[in-house]
Design a protein around this motif. Structure first.
Motif, PDB file in Angstrom:
ATOM      1  N   ILE A  88      -1.466 -10.312   1.650  1.00 27.11           N
ATOM      2  CA  ILE A  88      -2.606  -9.923   0.820  1.00 27.11           C
ATOM      3  C   ILE A  88      -2.070  -9.337  -0.485  1.00 27.11           C
ATOM      4  O   ILE A  88      -1.159  -8.498  -0.467  1.00 27.11           O
ATOM      5  CB  ILE A  88      -3.500  -8.890   1.531  1.00 27.11           C
ATOM      6  N   GLN A  89      -2.637  -9.769  -1.601  1.00 27.50           N
ATOM      7  CA  GLN A  89      -2.191  -9.216  -2.876  1.00 27.50           C
ATOM      8  C   GLN A  89      -2.571  -7.750  -2.973  1.00 27.50           C
ATOM      9  O   GLN A  89      -3.704  -7.362  -2.709  1.00 27.50           O
ATOM     10  CB  GLN A  89      -2.804  -9.977  -4.052  1.00 27.50           C
ATOM     11  N   ALA A  90      -1.598  -6.916  -3.309  1.00 25.98           N
ATOM     12  CA  ALA A  90      -1.825  -5.481  -3.409  1.00 25.98           C
ATOM     13  C   ALA A  90      -2.725  -5.171  -4.599  1.00 25.98           C
ATOM     14  O   ALA A  90      -2.744  -5.900  -5.596  1.00 25.98           O
ATOM     15  CB  ALA A  90      -0.495  -4.741  -3.539  1.00 25.98           C
ATOM     16  N   GLU A  91      -3.451  -4.077  -4.500  1.00 23.91           N
ATOM     17  CA  GLU A  91      -4.304  -3.654  -5.614  1.00 23.91           C
ATOM     18  C   GLU A  91      -3.498  -2.949  -6.701  1.00 23.91           C
ATOM     19  O   GLU A  91      -3.804  -3.062  -7.889  1.00 23.91           O
ATOM     20  CB  GLU A  91      -5.406  -2.731  -5.099  1.00 23.91           C
ATOM     21  N   PHE A  92      -2.461  -2.224  -6.276  1.00 23.40           N
ATOM     22  CA  PHE A  92      -1.656  -1.450  -7.223  1.00 23.40           C
ATOM     23  C   PHE A  92      -0.213  -1.942  -7.167  1.00 23.40           C
ATOM     24  O   PHE A  92       0.288  -2.339  -6.117  1.00 23.40           O
ATOM     25  CB  PHE A  92      -1.715   0.043  -6.898  1.00 23.40           C
ATOM     26  N   ASP A  98      10.674  -8.014  -3.250  1.00 34.35           N
ATOM     27  CA  ASP A  98      11.129  -9.211  -3.963  1.00 34.35           C
ATOM     28  C   ASP A  98      10.212  -9.445  -5.158  1.00 34.35           C
ATOM     29  O   ASP A  98       8.994  -9.283  -5.060  1.00 34.35           O
ATOM     30  CB  ASP A  98      11.094 -10.435  -3.045  1.00 34.35           C
ATOM     31  N   ASP A  99      10.795  -9.822  -6.268  1.00 31.97           N
ATOM     32  CA  ASP A  99      10.013 -10.085  -7.472  1.00 31.97           C
ATOM     33  C   ASP A  99       9.600 -11.551  -7.478  1.00 31.97           C
ATOM     34  O   ASP A  99      10.361 -12.432  -7.855  1.00 31.97           O
ATOM     35  CB  ASP A  99      10.835  -9.753  -8.724  1.00 31.97           C
ATOM     36  N   GLY A 100       8.360 -11.786  -7.036  1.00 34.05           N
ATOM     37  CA  GLY A 100       7.879 -13.155  -6.988  1.00 34.05           C
ATOM     38  C   GLY A 100       7.141 -13.588  -8.227  1.00 34.05           C
ATOM     39  O   GLY A 100       6.613 -14.710  -8.283  1.00 34.05           O
ATOM     40  N   GLY A 101       7.065 -12.724  -9.231  1.00 40.86           N
ATOM     41  CA  GLY A 101       6.407 -13.094 -10.463  1.00 40.86           C
ATOM     42  C   GLY A 101       4.943 -12.737 -10.516  1.00 40.86           C
ATOM     43  O   GLY A 101       4.328 -12.763 -11.584  1.00 40.86           O
ATOM     44  N   LEU A 102       4.345 -12.406  -9.345  1.00 37.11           N
ATOM     45  CA  LEU A 102       2.938 -12.040  -9.301  1.00 37.11           C
ATOM     46  C   LEU A 102       2.810 -10.529  -9.357  1.00 37.11           C
ATOM     47  O   LEU A 102       3.497  -9.811  -8.625  1.00 37.11           O
ATOM     48  CB  LEU A 102       2.289 -12.570  -8.024  1.00 37.11           C
ATOM     49  N   VAL A 103       1.958 -10.027 -10.232  1.00 33.35           N
ATOM     50  CA  VAL A 103       1.771  -8.587 -10.395  1.00 33.35           C
ATOM     51  C   VAL A 103       0.283  -8.269 -10.224  1.00 33.35           C
ATOM     52  O   VAL A 103      -0.540  -8.796 -10.993  1.00 33.35           O
ATOM     53  CB  VAL A 103       2.257  -8.106 -11.779  1.00 33.35           C
ATOM     54  N   PRO A 104      -0.072  -7.403  -9.267  1.00 31.84           N
ATOM     55  CA  PRO A 104       0.775  -6.842  -8.209  1.00 31.84           C
ATOM     56  C   PRO A 104       1.199  -7.928  -7.211  1.00 31.84           C
ATOM     57  O   PRO A 104       0.571  -8.981  -7.135  1.00 31.84           O
ATOM     58  CB  PRO A 104      -0.129  -5.802  -7.546  1.00 31.84           C
ATOM     59  N   GLY A 105       2.240  -7.640  -6.455  1.00 36.34           N
ATOM     60  CA  GLY A 105       2.786  -8.626  -5.537  1.00 36.34           C
ATOM     61  C   GLY A 105       1.979  -8.772  -4.257  1.00 36.34           C
ATOM     62  O   GLY A 105       1.028  -8.037  -3.983  1.00 36.34           O
ATOM     63  N   ILE A 106       2.380  -9.767  -3.454  1.00 32.74           N
ATOM     64  CA  ILE A 106       1.749 -10.030  -2.159  1.00 32.74           C
ATOM     65  C   ILE A 106       2.411  -9.122  -1.123  1.00 32.74           C
ATOM     66  O   ILE A 106       3.631  -9.153  -0.935  1.00 32.74           O
ATOM     67  CB  ILE A 106       1.909 -11.506  -1.756  1.00 32.74           C
ATOM     68  N   ARG A 107       1.602  -8.321  -0.449  1.00 28.73           N
ATOM     69  CA  ARG A 107       2.123  -7.366   0.529  1.00 28.73           C
ATOM     70  C   ARG A 107       1.909  -7.887   1.950  1.00 28.73           C
ATOM     71  O   ARG A 107       0.888  -8.516   2.260  1.00 28.73           O
ATOM     72  CB  ARG A 107       1.457  -6.007   0.374  1.00 28.73           C
ATOM     73  N   GLN A 108       2.860  -7.614   2.801  1.00 32.15           N
ATOM     74  CA  GLN A 108       2.796  -8.005   4.207  1.00 32.15           C
ATOM     75  C   GLN A 108       1.872  -7.055   4.968  1.00 32.15           C
ATOM     76  O   GLN A 108       2.068  -5.841   4.975  1.00 32.15           O
ATOM     77  CB  GLN A 108       4.198  -7.985   4.816  1.00 32.15           C
ATOM     78  N   ILE A 159      -8.484  -6.906   2.337  1.00 34.01           N
ATOM     79  CA  ILE A 159      -9.245  -7.094   1.103  1.00 34.01           C
ATOM     80  C   ILE A 159      -8.361  -6.715  -0.086  1.00 34.01           C
ATOM     81  O   ILE A 159      -7.710  -5.669  -0.078  1.00 34.01           O
ATOM     82  CB  ILE A 159     -10.530  -6.238   1.130  1.00 34.01           C
ATOM     83  N   HIS A 160      -8.367  -7.550  -1.103  1.00 37.11           N
ATOM     84  CA  HIS A 160      -7.539  -7.299  -2.285  1.00 37.11           C
ATOM     85  C   HIS A 160      -8.185  -6.317  -3.255  1.00 37.11           C
ATOM     86  O   HIS A 160      -7.516  -5.440  -3.811  1.00 37.11           O
ATOM     87  CB  HIS A 160      -7.249  -8.620  -3.006  1.00 37.11           C
ATOM     88  N   SER A 161      -9.460  -6.434  -3.448  1.00 36.61           N
ATOM     89  CA  SER A 161     -10.135  -5.664  -4.495  1.00 36.61           C
ATOM     90  C   SER A 161     -10.327  -4.208  -4.082  1.00 36.61           C
ATOM     91  O   SER A 161     -10.038  -3.799  -2.944  1.00 36.61           O
ATOM     92  CB  SER A 161     -11.504  -6.289  -4.816  1.00 36.61           C
ATOM     93  N   THR A 162     -10.864  -3.432  -5.006  1.00 38.47           N
ATOM     94  CA  THR A 162     -11.076  -2.013  -4.773  1.00 38.47           C
ATOM     95  C   THR A 162     -12.156  -1.738  -3.731  1.00 38.47           C
ATOM     96  O   THR A 162     -12.306  -0.602  -3.293  1.00 38.47           O
ATOM     97  CB  THR A 162     -11.440  -1.322  -6.101  1.00 38.47           C
ATOM     98  N   TYR A 163     -12.885  -2.777  -3.325  1.00 37.20           N
ATOM     99  CA  TYR A 163     -13.895  -2.595  -2.284  1.00 37.20           C
ATOM    100  C   TYR A 163     -13.275  -2.216  -0.947  1.00 37.20           C
ATOM    101  O   TYR A 163     -13.985  -1.798  -0.025  1.00 37.20           O
ATOM    102  CB  TYR A 163     -14.726  -3.874  -2.133  1.00 37.20           C
ATOM    103  N   LYS A 164     -11.971  -2.368  -0.819  1.00 31.85           N
ATOM    104  CA  LYS A 164     -11.296  -1.972   0.420  1.00 31.85           C
ATOM    105  C   LYS A 164     -11.474  -0.487   0.709  1.00 31.85           C
ATOM    106  O   LYS A 164     -11.474  -0.059   1.860  1.00 31.85           O
ATOM    107  CB  LYS A 164      -9.805  -2.303   0.349  1.00 31.85           C
ATOM    108  N   GLU A 226      -0.957   0.020   3.180  1.00 24.66           N
ATOM    109  CA  GLU A 226      -1.816  -1.145   2.945  1.00 24.66           C
ATOM    110  C   GLU A 226      -2.827  -0.916   1.827  1.00 24.66           C
ATOM    111  O   GLU A 226      -3.166  -1.837   1.083  1.00 24.66           O
ATOM    112  CB  GLU A 226      -2.570  -1.529   4.235  1.00 24.66           C
ATOM    113  N   GLY A 227      -3.314   0.305   1.732  1.00 22.35           N
ATOM    114  CA  GLY A 227      -4.336   0.571   0.727  1.00 22.35           C
ATOM    115  C   GLY A 227      -3.791   0.758  -0.668  1.00 22.35           C
ATOM    116  O   GLY A 227      -4.175   0.055  -1.611  1.00 22.35           O
ATOM    117  N   GLY A 228      -2.889   1.725  -0.865  1.00 22.92           N
ATOM    118  CA  GLY A 228      -2.423   2.068  -2.205  1.00 22.92           C
ATOM    119  C   GLY A 228      -1.110   1.455  -2.609  1.00 22.92           C
ATOM    120  O   GLY A 228      -0.717   1.552  -3.782  1.00 22.92           O
ATOM    121  N   ASN A 229      -0.394   0.823  -1.645  1.00 25.62           N
ATOM    122  CA  ASN A 229       0.895   0.192  -1.954  1.00 25.62           C
ATOM    123  C   ASN A 229       1.863   1.180  -2.609  1.00 25.62           C
ATOM    124  O   ASN A 229       2.580   0.857  -3.548  1.00 25.62           O
ATOM    125  CB  ASN A 229       0.690  -1.020  -2.861  1.00 25.62           C
TER     126      ASN A 229
END
Length: 327
Positions: A88-92, A98-108, A159-164, A226-229
């Protein structure tokens, strides 16, 4: 001649975290293996103690303890193997591996953890509810609020967005409801119903206080991981692992040892040992049918008492007029 070479932890090589920027490393996997071993050992220890420990007439508490630890050993085995997760893409963008180029990155996100909690929490609550002789309505309500807490955190973590954070609030409210019942309803019921049993009230008071206090650490860990990364998945593993060890091993072990000498009949648990689909007097019927090692068959012919002649049955009176007038 073969040479023995330490194999090491190859979980991330066999099950690599593809497509993730923020994931556990071998250190996190090693910690998960450690926690798995503790839960597996606790489950086995509960089984052994239920056989060699004091036999008080009911194994209800032992079974609940073994079920919770066994379920969590499966969950931690899965996470140690780097399985049972989704990305899931992190909110923060606070932590990254690993730097995958996506900001914020995908978190396990390990959804396996929540499945384990969903199954492990009810037996833990049930033990304290039964010991304190809590009404069944309050017992069910407390179990359900715990389940809502687990499910809310699970949904929020996916959930990715702040609605989490709305689901985070639902989880906190559920914990507050659970803590209220643990602090007040459980302790009040124990004081009213089992104060005559030595140590029962103290066990309930200490146990539910520890459970309620530990529950507030779960949303804290969730908010940092999971929430704030904010923290790395390895730190997340340590945080959750320590809480789970205290919640599902330390507190239940204290509970088992302090209640091992309490007779089941004093808690009204005699019916727990009766067959589920049979009548309550099945044991009495079996005892009446068997004398020593010789079974008395239900189909054995009844022998007349000595010196008693069988009673003859009178012949029926003829109702035919012709037969009545015949000489």
């Amino acid at each position: 001649m073969s040479i023995l070479v330490p194999r090491g932890n190859e979980a991330l090589k066999l099950n690599p975290p593809f497509g993730l920027d923020i994931h556990i490393t071998t250190h996190g996997s090693d910690w998960y293996w450690t926690v798995f071993s503790l839960f597996a050992l606790a489950s086995l220890g509960g089984l052994v103690f239920s056989r060699i420990g004091p036999q008080t007439g009911s194994k209800f508490f032992y079974y609940n303890y073994m079920f919770s630890t066994f379920v969590l050993s499966i969950a931690y085995y899965t996470m140690a193997s780097d399985l049972g997760w989704t990305g899931i893409q992190a909110e923060f963008n606070h932590a990254t591996v690993d730097d995958g180029g996506l900001v914020p990155g995908i978190r396990q996100i390990f959804y396996t953890r929540y499945v384990g909690w969903f199954l492990a929490f009810p037996p833990l609550v049930a033990n304290f509810a039964v010991l304190s002789a809590l009404p069944i309505s309050t017992s069910f309500f407390t179990v359900l609020t715990v389940e809502v807490f687990v499910v809310s955190l699970l949904i929020g973590s996916l959930i990715h967005s702040t609605y989490k954070w709305g689901y985070f609030v639902f989880a906190v409210v559920s914990i507050l409801l659970t803590a209220y019942n643990l602090f007040f309803s459980f302790r009040r019921a124990a004081t009213s119903n089992v104060s005559h049993i030595t140590g029962a009230v103290k066990t309930v008071t200490f146990g539910v206080s520890a459970v309620a206090g530990l529950m507030f650490l779960y949303p804290l860990s969730w908010g940092l991981s999971e929430g704030g990364n904010v923290i790395q998945p390895d730190s997340e593993a340590v945080f959750y692992g320590v809480i789970d060890i205290c919640m599902f091993i330390a507190v239940p072990t204290f509970f088992i040892f302090t209640t091992s000498t309490i007779e089941a009949e004093s808690l009204g648990l005699r019916n727990f040992n009766t067959p589920l689909f049979h009548s309550d007097n099945l044991a009495a019927e079996k005892e009446a049918r068997y004398s020593g090692d010789t079974a008395v068959s239900n189909f054995a012919p009844t022998q007349p008492a000595a010196g008693t002649e069988p009673v003859s049955v009178p012949e029926p009176v003829a109702t035919n007029p012709a037969a009545a007038n015949a000489v």
